[in-house]
Design a protein around this motif. Structure first.
Motif, mmCIF file in Angstrom:
data_model
loop_
_atom_site.group_PDB
_atom_site.id
_atom_site.type_symbol
_atom_site.label_atom_id
_atom_site.label_comp_id
_atom_site.label_asym_id
_atom_site.label_seq_id
_atom_site.Cartn_x
_atom_site.Cartn_y
_atom_site.Cartn_z
ATOM 1 N N ASP A 129 0.818 -1.221 0.000
ATOM 2 C CA ASP A 129 0.000 0.000 0.000
ATOM 3 C C ASP A 129 0.846 1.263 0.000
ATOM 4 O O ASP A 129 0.304 2.373 0.016
ATOM 5 C CB ASP A 129 -0.927 0.010 1.217
ATOM 6 C CG ASP A 129 -0.155 0.171 2.514
ATOM 7 O OD1 ASP A 129 0.974 -0.359 2.600
ATOM 8 O OD2 ASP A 129 -0.655 0.840 3.435
ATOM 9 N N ILE A 145 -2.318 -7.232 3.328
ATOM 10 C CA ILE A 145 -2.919 -6.038 2.733
ATOM 11 C C ILE A 145 -4.160 -6.506 1.972
ATOM 12 O O ILE A 145 -4.061 -7.090 0.893
ATOM 13 C CB ILE A 145 -1.956 -5.308 1.787
ATOM 14 C CG1 ILE A 145 -0.638 -4.993 2.498
ATOM 15 C CG2 ILE A 145 -2.602 -4.047 1.239
ATOM 16 C CD1 ILE A 145 -0.774 -4.029 3.659
ATOM 17 N N ARG A 150 -5.583 -3.022 6.232
ATOM 18 C CA ARG A 150 -4.159 -3.318 6.157
ATOM 19 C C ARG A 150 -3.731 -3.770 7.550
ATOM 20 O O ARG A 150 -3.912 -3.035 8.515
ATOM 21 C CB ARG A 150 -3.382 -2.078 5.726
ATOM 22 C CG ARG A 150 -3.814 -1.527 4.374
ATOM 23 C CD ARG A 150 -3.245 -0.137 4.124
ATOM 24 N NE ARG A 150 -3.865 0.875 4.978
ATOM 25 C CZ ARG A 150 -3.422 2.133 5.086
ATOM 26 N NH1 ARG A 150 -2.339 2.510 4.428
ATOM 27 N NH2 ARG A 150 -4.047 2.994 5.856
ATOM 28 N N ASP A 166 -4.589 6.188 3.152
ATOM 29 C CA ASP A 166 -5.420 5.202 2.482
ATOM 30 C C ASP A 166 -6.730 5.111 3.250
ATOM 31 O O ASP A 166 -6.743 5.257 4.481
ATOM 32 C CB ASP A 166 -4.705 3.843 2.465
ATOM 33 C CG ASP A 166 -5.350 2.831 1.537
ATOM 34 O OD1 ASP A 166 -6.563 2.558 1.694
ATOM 35 O OD2 ASP A 166 -4.643 2.297 0.661
#
Length: 333
Positions: A129, A145, A150, A166
């Motif tokens: 990521d 992930i 995550r 994210d």
């Protein structure tokens, strides 16, 4: 066998174990194999390696022998010959495992982890990521992930996480404790029983499952705070010096007004040959320490120049004792 010859034999056996672990790790390239062949050509090295290789191949046999031993006892020891052989194999395997556990505990611990560092090693890993995990000495992590989260499981050791922005939550678990963050930097340390979370930037929430019927135990950290935990509790966040907390990233150890035994315990995380305190009272003495991880022996030398401490080297081990203790012993004699 003289003492010198015994020490040489032990050293050679340790080298053979180390080579076997390197060659069977799956990471040995042509250069490693060429280096191994040069080592094996030296006197007695090939035989030492064959001995270790034979013991390693026989490691599963003590387990089988133990099961047969129980069956033999139930059958009034009708197969005593096999039992004796199994016990001999168990003793041989125990010897090898003792060598591995004594000098190479990091090779035996979490061998299937996604990422690992050995004792004294550090590395940086870029995750799928875009986040970065900086692994300190003797650290093992598993990474997942997924589409919804995550997740990093810190199996052992210490890691600093630089989390990429994210929408998916970023969670680090250490035992039963989970730390969740979005776009932040923090450090998690875990030795299998106790641990700590240190926040450098952003905000994180650390939580652990509570006893049945109780609310989840959790705390929110602000930058510059650290939270310690064990299997049962989360301690309240407290302020810490961030320059000390992440000094290992710069290959330094910085500790102010802490007992010498704490400094020694921290140094030992980076050394295969451990430092031992011979005088318990010496371990309680408060010191300030600024140590270059790559030159720990230089710090030890400086330590005995500035404090009444004697540093004793005995093979791979190092012992510390106070000069007052030495003086008392000499006066008794």
């Amino acid at each position: 066998m003289t003492e010198t010859h015994t020490a040489q034999h032990d050293t050679l056996r340790q080298q053979a174990v180390d080579w076997h672990l390197r060659l069977t790790s799956g990471n040995a390239d042509a250069g490693v194999w060429a280096e191994f062949e040069r080592w094996r050509q030296q006197p007695d090295h090939a035989r030492a390696y064959r001995d270790v290789e034979t013991l390693w191949q026989q490691l599963p046999q003590p387990l089988l022998a133990d099961r047969r031993r129980r069956q033999a006892i139930a059958a009034r020891q009708r197969r005593k010959g096999l039992l004796r052989r199994g016990l001999n194999l168990a003793a041989a395997a125990s010897l090898l495992l003792a060598v591995l556990a004594g000098f190479y505990p990091d090779y035996l611990q979490h061998p299937l982890a996604d990422y690992r560092t050995r004792i004294g090693e550090q590395t940086a890993i870029k995750l799928a990521d875009g986040s970065i995990a900086y692994l300190n000495t003797d650290t093992a992590v598993d990474v997942t992930i997924g589409p919804n989260e995550r997740r990093v499981e810190l199996l052992h050791g210490e890691a600093e996480f630089e989390v990429a922005h994210d929408a998916r939550p970023f969670r680090v678990t250490a035992g039963a404790v989970t730390t969740e963050a979005l776009g932040t930097r923090f450090i998690v340390r875990y030795d299998g029983e106790t641990g700590a979370v240190t926040l450098q930037q952003g905000t994180v929430r650390t939580s652990r499952p509570a006893a049945r019927g109780a609310q989840t135990d959790s705390a929110v950290l602000q930058p510059g705070q650290q939270l310690t935990f064990n299997a049962e509790t989360l301690d309240a966040p407290r302020a810490v010096d961030l320059s000390n907390a992440d000094a290992w990233r710069r290959r330094r150890l910085l500790m102010n007004f802490v007992p010498l035994k704490q400094v020694v315990a921290e140094i030992n995380r980076y050394r295969r040959s451990q430092i031992r305190l011979l005088d318990p009272k010496l371990g309680e003495r408060e010191v300030n320490a600024a140590i270059d991880i790559q030159h720990i022996d230089a710090w030890l030398e400086a330590l005995q120049q500035t404090l009444p401490i004697q540093v004793i080297h005995a093979g791979p081990w190092v012992f510390l004792r106070s000069w007052a203790h030495v003086s008392r012993n000499q006066s008794v004699r």
